[in-house]
Write a protein that holds these residues in place. Structure first.
Motif, mmCIF file in Angstrom:
data_model
loop_
_atom_site.group_PDB
_atom_site.id
_atom_site.type_symbol
_atom_site.label_atom_id
_atom_site.label_comp_id
_atom_site.label_asym_id
_atom_site.label_seq_id
_atom_site.Cartn_x
_atom_site.Cartn_y
_atom_site.Cartn_z
ATOM 1 N N UNK A 56 2.133 -7.723 -3.103
ATOM 2 C CA UNK A 56 0.787 -7.240 -3.419
ATOM 3 C C UNK A 56 -0.233 -8.288 -3.005
ATOM 4 N N UNK A 57 0.086 -9.554 -3.249
ATOM 5 C CA UNK A 57 -0.816 -10.644 -2.904
ATOM 6 C C UNK A 57 -0.990 -10.825 -1.408
ATOM 7 N N UNK A 58 0.020 -10.472 -0.635
ATOM 8 C CA UNK A 58 -0.033 -10.658 0.811
ATOM 9 C C UNK A 58 -0.603 -9.450 1.535
ATOM 10 N N UNK A 59 -0.156 -8.253 1.152
ATOM 11 C CA UNK A 59 -0.528 -7.070 1.922
ATOM 12 C C UNK A 59 -1.244 -6.004 1.116
ATOM 13 N N UNK B 138 -1.228 -3.183 -2.322
ATOM 14 C CA UNK B 138 -0.347 -2.122 -2.826
ATOM 15 C C UNK B 138 -0.096 -1.043 -1.777
ATOM 16 N N UNK B 139 -1.158 -0.564 -1.135
ATOM 17 C CA UNK B 139 -1.015 0.573 -0.226
ATOM 18 C C UNK B 139 -0.247 0.222 1.048
ATOM 19 N N UNK C 286 -5.985 -12.025 -1.138
ATOM 20 C CA UNK C 286 -6.701 -10.778 -0.874
ATOM 21 C C UNK C 286 -5.973 -9.532 -1.373
ATOM 22 N N UNK C 287 -4.675 -9.481 -1.212
ATOM 23 C CA UNK C 287 -3.932 -8.296 -1.652
ATOM 24 C C UNK C 287 -4.003 -8.088 -3.149
ATOM 25 N N UNK C 288 -3.899 -9.178 -3.926
ATOM 26 C CA UNK C 288 -3.983 -9.053 -5.381
ATOM 27 C C UNK C 288 -5.401 -8.713 -5.826
ATOM 28 N N UNK C 289 -6.393 -9.298 -5.168
ATOM 29 C CA UNK C 289 -7.779 -8.976 -5.513
ATOM 30 C C UNK C 289 -8.060 -7.514 -5.190
ATOM 31 N N UNK C 290 -7.601 -7.062 -4.034
ATOM 32 C CA UNK C 290 -7.794 -5.656 -3.660
ATOM 33 C C UNK C 290 -7.075 -4.733 -4.640
#
Length: 189
Positions: free
Chosen positions: A11-14, A16-17, A92-96
């Motif tokens: 999630x943190x890298x890419x 959820x989607x 970015x992935x976790x923030x998103x």
């Protein structure tokens, strides 16, 4: 636990989607069928991550050198924690994921509604305690209630994270958080 830890990292890298069940299975080192035995869908994986107890979540973040929310005893530590909250470990992935889920979960019929309602209550309570400690030490510049300042601080940090997703190259979270804190707390540079 390895499956959920892997999901947090992904999630943190890419986000959820962008993550697929197949990628999770590969990264964990199990078959796709093996993963589906434990979690039938990405939604179940998400709720598994959201359902991790606080101790497991803290351990995961500590092992990676990320901040864990615990009220420091020293006023200088509180100031330092508040100031550096959003600076060094932006993922970015976790923030998103957080920004998207926070908006979606506002609907009472969303499966993560209670989880996010509780999250916000806990986060506001946490920062209320921090601002109460600063007020008790005579370190606040305002007579505003610590709970009100805490609510503004949470709204600011969540809003800035959302803005950062659109303006990663120009928005500086630390500068904005520091400006807010300088308005309310003595001795913030």
């Amino acid at each position: 636990m390895k499956i959920l830890e892997t999901c947090i990292e992904m999630f943190g890298q890419t986000g959820f989607h962008s993550m697929t069940m197949k990628e999770v299975a590969q990264r964990v080192g199990i078959s796709n069928t093996g993963l589906l035995h434990h979690f039938a869908s990405k939604d179940e994986l998400l709720f598994g991550v959201l359902g991790l107890d606080d101790e497991r979540r803290k351990q995961f973040f500590l092992e990676r050198g990320l901040a864990v929310m615990s009220i420091p005893d020293d006023v200088d530590e509180i100031k330092s924690l508040l100031k550096t909250l959003v600076t060094s470990e932006l993922q970015p992935g976790l923030i998103e994921l957080h920004s998207t889920l926070a908006a979606e979960a506002a609907s009472p019929d969303h499966p993560a509604h209670e989880s996010y309602r509780n999250r916000y209550a806990n986060v506001v309570r946490y920062y209320t305690q921090a601002f109460q400690a600063l007020a008790a030490a005579g370190e606040m510049k305002t007579d505003a209630e610590p709970e009100a300042v805490a609510g503004m601080f949470v709204a600011l940090t969540d809003g800035l994270q959302l803005q950062w997703l659109y303006e990663r190259d120009t928005l500086r979270l630390e500068r904005n958080v520091s400006a807010f804190l300088r308005s309310f707390v003595k001795g913030i540079d």
